[in-house]
Design an enzyme around this catalytic site. Structure first.
Site, PDB file in Angstrom:
ATOM      1  N   LYS A  22       0.830  -1.209   0.000  1.00 58.83           N
ATOM      2  CA  LYS A  22       0.000   0.000   0.000  1.00 58.83           C
ATOM      3  C   LYS A  22       0.864   1.258   0.000  1.00 58.83           C
ATOM      4  O   LYS A  22       0.624   2.204  -0.748  1.00 58.83           O
ATOM      5  CB  LYS A  22      -0.922  -0.014   1.216  1.00 58.83           C
ATOM      6  CG  LYS A  22      -1.933   1.117   1.255  1.00 58.83           C
ATOM      7  CD  LYS A  22      -2.870   0.950   2.451  1.00 58.83           C
ATOM      8  CE  LYS A  22      -3.883  -0.124   2.138  1.00 58.83           C
ATOM      9  NZ  LYS A  22      -4.266  -0.944   3.259  1.00 58.83           N
ATOM     10  N   THR A 134      -7.642  -0.567   9.323  1.00 58.61           N
ATOM     11  CA  THR A 134      -7.572   0.852   8.997  1.00 58.61           C
ATOM     12  C   THR A 134      -8.341   1.632  10.071  1.00 58.61           C
ATOM     13  O   THR A 134      -9.411   1.199  10.519  1.00 58.61           O
ATOM     14  CB  THR A 134      -8.210   1.118   7.612  1.00 58.61           C
ATOM     15  OG1 THR A 134      -7.373   0.558   6.607  1.00 58.61           O
ATOM     16  CG2 THR A 134      -8.370   2.608   7.357  1.00 58.61           C
ATOM     17  N   GLN A 181      -1.956   9.345   6.785  1.00 58.93           N
ATOM     18  CA  GLN A 181      -2.331  10.190   5.652  1.00 58.93           C
ATOM     19  C   GLN A 181      -3.362  11.226   6.088  1.00 58.93           C
ATOM     20  O   GLN A 181      -4.225  10.953   6.935  1.00 58.93           O
ATOM     21  CB  GLN A 181      -2.931   9.286   4.565  1.00 58.93           C
ATOM     22  CG  GLN A 181      -3.042   9.854   3.193  1.00 58.93           C
ATOM     23  CD  GLN A 181      -3.451   8.760   2.188  1.00 58.93           C
ATOM     24  OE1 GLN A 181      -3.896   7.691   2.560  1.00 58.93           O
ATOM     25  NE2 GLN A 181      -3.283   9.057   0.918  1.00 58.93           N
ATOM     26  N   GLU A 295      -9.242   3.192  -4.920  1.00 55.47           N
ATOM     27  CA  GLU A 295     -10.144   3.826  -3.952  1.00 55.47           C
ATOM     28  C   GLU A 295     -10.075   5.337  -4.159  1.00 55.47           C
ATOM     29  O   GLU A 295      -8.985   5.906  -4.258  1.00 55.47           O
ATOM     30  CB  GLU A 295      -9.729   3.477  -2.524  1.00 55.47           C
ATOM     31  CG  GLU A 295      -9.838   1.996  -2.194  1.00 55.47           C
ATOM     32  CD  GLU A 295      -9.342   1.683  -0.797  1.00 55.47           C
ATOM     33  OE1 GLU A 295      -9.346   2.615   0.046  1.00 55.47           O
ATOM     34  OE2 GLU A 295      -8.932   0.535  -0.550  1.00 55.47           O
ATOM     35  N   GLN A 307      -5.992   5.117  -2.726  1.00 53.24           N
ATOM     36  CA  GLN A 307      -5.209   3.888  -2.862  1.00 53.24           C
ATOM     37  C   GLN A 307      -5.395   3.331  -4.265  1.00 53.24           C
ATOM     38  O   GLN A 307      -6.409   3.578  -4.917  1.00 53.24           O
ATOM     39  CB  GLN A 307      -5.657   2.836  -1.837  1.00 53.24           C
ATOM     40  CG  GLN A 307      -4.858   1.548  -1.841  1.00 53.24           C
ATOM     41  CD  GLN A 307      -3.362   1.756  -1.777  1.00 53.24           C
ATOM     42  OE1 GLN A 307      -2.685   1.704  -2.790  1.00 53.24           O
ATOM     43  NE2 GLN A 307      -2.828   2.038  -0.591  1.00 53.24           N
ATOM     44  N   HIS A 833      -9.362 -37.874 -23.803  1.00 58.04           N
ATOM     45  CA  HIS A 833      -8.775 -39.085 -23.230  1.00 58.04           C
ATOM     46  C   HIS A 833      -9.629 -39.696 -22.128  1.00 58.04           C
ATOM     47  O   HIS A 833      -9.870 -40.911 -22.118  1.00 58.04           O
ATOM     48  CB  HIS A 833      -7.382 -38.776 -22.683  1.00 58.04           C
ATOM     49  CG  HIS A 833      -6.437 -38.263 -23.707  1.00 58.04           C
ATOM     50  ND1 HIS A 833      -5.941 -39.056 -24.705  1.00 58.04           N
ATOM     51  CD2 HIS A 833      -5.907 -37.038 -23.908  1.00 58.04           C
ATOM     52  CE1 HIS A 833      -5.140 -38.338 -25.474  1.00 58.04           C
ATOM     53  NE2 HIS A 833      -5.104 -37.106 -25.012  1.00 58.04           N
TER      54      HIS A 833
END
Length: 875
Positions: A22, A134, A181, A295, A307, A833
């Site tokens: 990530k 997350t 972030q 995302e 992301q 076969h």
């Protein structure tokens, strides 16, 4: 630059071990012009190691995960609870905490998203998506540091540990970085796939969109709008009712809020925003060089990318460069080998195309695909192609019919020279002449003569190749392919095989039309002459009878003492081993070039590892009384004679009886030869491989490669070059081995277009019972028994009365067919076969049962209807 914290602007794909999948992807995204990525940084895996792995208590708890089974949920839950609690209680060293706080200050006093980024996550080969945690709307340095610890701990959630166990990942081989972030508070958010996740079409972008934070969509809390876009045009919309959205809470974290009535049924994104997203997705896809799962969030009219990860489930598309539409079929489904080839196996098999002067087949996912665009474009070739494929794989033929129903797509198909069947030297005319001659004469000496010619050629090859070494081995093998193709496609040989097939079709068609008897050829063909594949299984019954006379040998085979490299030396030390050894060696001389997936030269042959036969031999001893081989042969012959006499007696006229008798005679004389051409090819493959592996062992001795099987990941010409120069960049082996392992996990589609769309054929509903699994009836009869799901012959443990359920079979499986009373196969058709051998042994069989090994569980009671073509799960 800190060892513990890296800003997005400091990260590229080379730092994946430090920042995880990530984090590496976010670093890449941050450098793309026109792509808005919220600012942030990564707490590196060095911090994880310094805090988590260095703690002796935690380290011991991680070691304690070894030995846990993926299905032992209570044990996994208990172990993970202890681990997470221990990690979350750890103190973060001052240096690491200082680096985190410094980078937080650069972001400003803003709420953050704190996300786990594992080193085995969001990779091209495996996504591991959603396995770690997350945390959103995290406020303040103390809370960020606390949630960093929680992300470290989330490496050991129950789902993550179980996933790693199932995927075969070492718990210590996976480490976690943490992405911090700046938080975006979107009015709308969602997921965008730059290839349609349902059809795999690379030209279609699929967008899911909902109100508020995207976590509600990812976790399945709300229904999303779905938009599909192709080349700047919205081709489909589904607008969902949304009654709830996820929003940030004032004090941190998130909360669910009701959506006001006016917005509940409104389209989340405007059309121009949908098209804007498509453009953004294509830009990101171009940067990473493959389709992406993205995302996104929409805040104040601006799209932010949160992301992007590769879509790992897509099957690779054969490459075309003309800009036209193409349709490809899986050659592996026609050859009963749907596993991925190694690079050496691929290049070796392509030599046949080279000597025959055919266009080389396309390769995708280390499997062969044939471009059928020309055949589908041709009005005369189209019906012939569909009829021919229908005999091999009905689902494949029906998928092509689906393609043909799309008029716009078909009109833009590539055109060119239509390929024809391989009729032998000189095209179809010499074969046609031979076919007429053989059908007219019905000479039972023809097939033995053809077999004798090949055996003489193989004997000459065995003698000639023995003295070759170095470059001359490669030159000799390449040149010998001329004789191999001459033998396989000699007009008389092709005509003999074709005559056997056509006589089967004639008997089935006319006995049904004249007497209402379906699949009459199933019984007529039992114990037919010269069927090398049927003989392979029956002859192993004889080997088993010899082994059963010596308990010490049975103990040797059954106690796991027999090993590949010392099989015969260990056998010789046992009482009776001197008797058993030559019998097994004789069997291997006749059939040892066979193995599972045998058209890939690099697959391990029985002659290379005789232990592969051990489960079959022991199964025969357990399941059958002595003399089973002779009983089977006589029983099949008697059944065939009884059936022929009964059918001929019931025919209403002497003329029809005479015609039928002639076709049945042709069938008895020639249908067995249907299996011989592949056996002839494998005889040569076995000798080629012996010589090539001798050269591989020399490279090991020289220190050029580490293991003889490393050469499997070189093409034949590359292998030759390494032998001649003594030089090799070993990273080539490593990278190709990893790619091969990832390809092996993919399921190859029967039909795929140049747009990447996977086309699935369907069966007609017919009269099958509700809930029954549809397939193709290939060997008549109805049987009930215990399902034995077998994915590899090495793991085959069957008992008399079991029904074999597997993905595909090749001639090597005939040795297993003698022990079961019914067969269910995912891949195949009437003349493949598995179908041929099932009829030879009188086993009810259904092939082409999509997903059979997943939909039928080992040990379930099932009913196989080989007359109508379906399977019922009874318990």
């Amino acid at each position: 630059m800190s060892a513990y914290v890296l800003g997005f602007h400091e990260i590229d794909k080379t730092q994946l071990p430090q920042v995880g999948g990530k984090g590496a992807n976010l670093g890449g995204l941050s450098g793309i012009d026109g792509v808005r990525v919220p600012d942030g940084f990564c707490v590196t895996t060095a911090a994880y190691r310094a805090v988590v792995e260095q703690d002796p208590t935690v380290s011991a708890l991680i070691d304690g995960l070894a030995g846990l089974r993926a299905d032992d949920r209570p044990a996994i839950a208990a172990a993970c609870t202890r681990l997470r609690a221990a990690i979350e209680a750890l103190a973060v060293p001052a240096e690491i905490e200082r680096d985190i706080v410094t980078h937080l200050a650069e972001l400003g006093d803003v709420p953050c998203a704190v996300r786990s980024s594992a080193t085995a996550e969001d990779l091209p080969s495996s996504s591991f998506a959603g396995q770690q945690d997350t945390y959103l709307n995290v406020r303040g340095p103390g809370s960020v540091v606390h949630n960093v610890r929680r992300c470290w701990a989330s490496l050991f959630t129950d789902r993550a540990v179980a996933y790693r166990i199932r995927s075969g990942f070492d718990h210590r081989a996976v480490q976690v970085s943490v992405v911090v972030q700046r938080m975006v508070f979107p009015e709308a958010a969602g997921i965008m796939f730059t290839a349609d996740p349902v059809t795999s079409n690379r030209r279609v972008v699929s967008i899911d969109a909902g109100y508020g934070l995207g976590e509600a969509l990812v976790s399945g809390l709300v229904n999303a709008d779905t938009y599909r876009v192709k080349a700047g045009r919205i081709i489909d919309k589904v607008v969902s009712t949304q009654t709830m959205e996820l929003r940030a809470s004032a004090g941190g974290g998130t909360e669910e809020r009701p959506v006001e009535a006016a917005r509940q049924n409104a389209q989340t994104l405007a059309d121009e925003q949908i098209l804007q997203l498509e453009t953004l997705g294509r830009r990101i896809e171009a940067h990473f060089g493959r389709p992406q799962d993205i995302e996104w969030g929409l805040s104040d009219g601006v799209f932010h990318v949160l992301q992007s990860r590769p879509i790992t489930t897509l099957y690779p598309v054969p490459v075309s460069h003309d800009g036209k539409n193409h349709v490809y079929i899986s050659y592996g489904h026609r050859q009963m080998m749907t596993d991925a080839f190694t690079p050496l196996g691929l290049s070796f098999f392509l030599l046949l195309d080279e000597w025959l002067g055919r266009p080389k087949m396309d390769v995708a996912g280390n499997r062969f695909y044939k471009d059928m665009s020309n055949e589908l474009s041709s009005t005369w070739a189209r019906p012939v192609t569909l009829k021919s494929l229908g005999q091999v794989d009905v689902l494949m033929a029906n998928a092509l019919r689906t393609v043909l129903s799309r008029k716009d797509f078909v009109q833009s198909l590539a055109h060119g020279k239509t390929s024809v069947m391989n009729f032998g030297k000189g095209g179809p005319l010499p074969m046609a002449r031979q076919y007429l001659k053989l059908s007219r004469e019905d000479d039972p000496r023809v097939v033995p003569e053809l077999i004798a010619q090949n055996e003489a050629s193989v004997a000459r090859l065995r003698e000639a190749i023995a003295g070759k070494s170095g470059d001359e081995v490669f030159a000799f093998i390449i040149e010998d392919h001329r004789e191999l193709t001459d033998i396989m496609f000699e007009p008389r040989s092709v005509a003999a095989a074709f005559l056997g097939i056509q006589s089967v079709n004639w008997v089935n068609k006319h006995m049904n039309a004249w007497l209402g008897v379906k699949n009459a050829a199933d019984a007529v063909g039992q114990s037919a002459d010269h069927n090398v594949v049927a003989a392979m299984g029956l002859d192993l019954l004889y080997v088993s009878d010899v082994v059963r006379r010596y308990p010490d040998v049975i103990d040797y085979l059954g106690e796991g003492e027999a090993e590949r490299d010392t099989f015969f030396s260990g056998l010789s030390e046992r009482d009776g081993g001197d008797v058993v050894r030559p019998v097994i060696e004789e069997y291997l001389l006749k059939y040892g070039m066979h193995c599972q997936g045998d058209i890939d030269l690099t697959r391990t042959r029985w002659s290379e590892d005789p232990t592969l036969l051990v489960p079959l031999i022991l199964g025969n001893i357990k399941n059958f009384a002595p003399g089973e081989r002779e009983r089977r042969i006589e029983q099949g012959r008697a059944e065939a004679e009884r059936t022929m006499a009964d059918l001929l007696a019931k025919l209403p006229s002497k003329r029809k009886a005479k015609k039928a008798a002639r076709q049945m005679s042709l069938m008895r004389h020639f249908i067995g030869y249907r299996e011989y051409s592949k056996h002839a090819c494998l005889q040569r493959y076995g000798l080629y491989k012996q010589a090539l592996m001798g050269e591989a062992r020399k490279l090991v001795a020289q220190g050029v490669i580490k293991d003889p099987e490393d050469v499997y990941f070189l093409s034949l010409e590359e292998f030759r070059e390494v032998v001649n120069t003594g030089r090799l960049d070993y990273t080539v082996i490593t990278e190709r081995r990893e790619a091969h392992e990832s390809y092996q996990k993919l399921t190859p589609p029967r039909v795929i277009t140049s747009e990447g769309e996977v086309i699935n054929g369907e069966y007609d509903a017919g009269n099958r019972p509700e809930g029954a699994l549809a397939g193709i009836p290939v060997s008549s009869g109805v049987v009930e028994g215990r399902a034995r799901v077998v994915l590899s012959m090495e793991d085959a443990e069957v008992e008399e009365g079991d029904i074999l359920v597997t993905v595909f079979t090749d001639p090597s499986w005939s040795a297993l067919f003698v022990s079961v009373k019914g067969v269910v196969i995912e891949v195949g058709g009437v003349m493949t076969h598995g179908a041929v051998i099932a009829r030879e042994y009188g086993l009810p069989a259904v092939v082409g049962v999509r997903g059979a090994t997943e939909r039928i569980h080992d040990g379930q009671l099932i009913r196989v209807n080989g007359s109508e073509g379906y399977v019922e799960v009874l318990s």
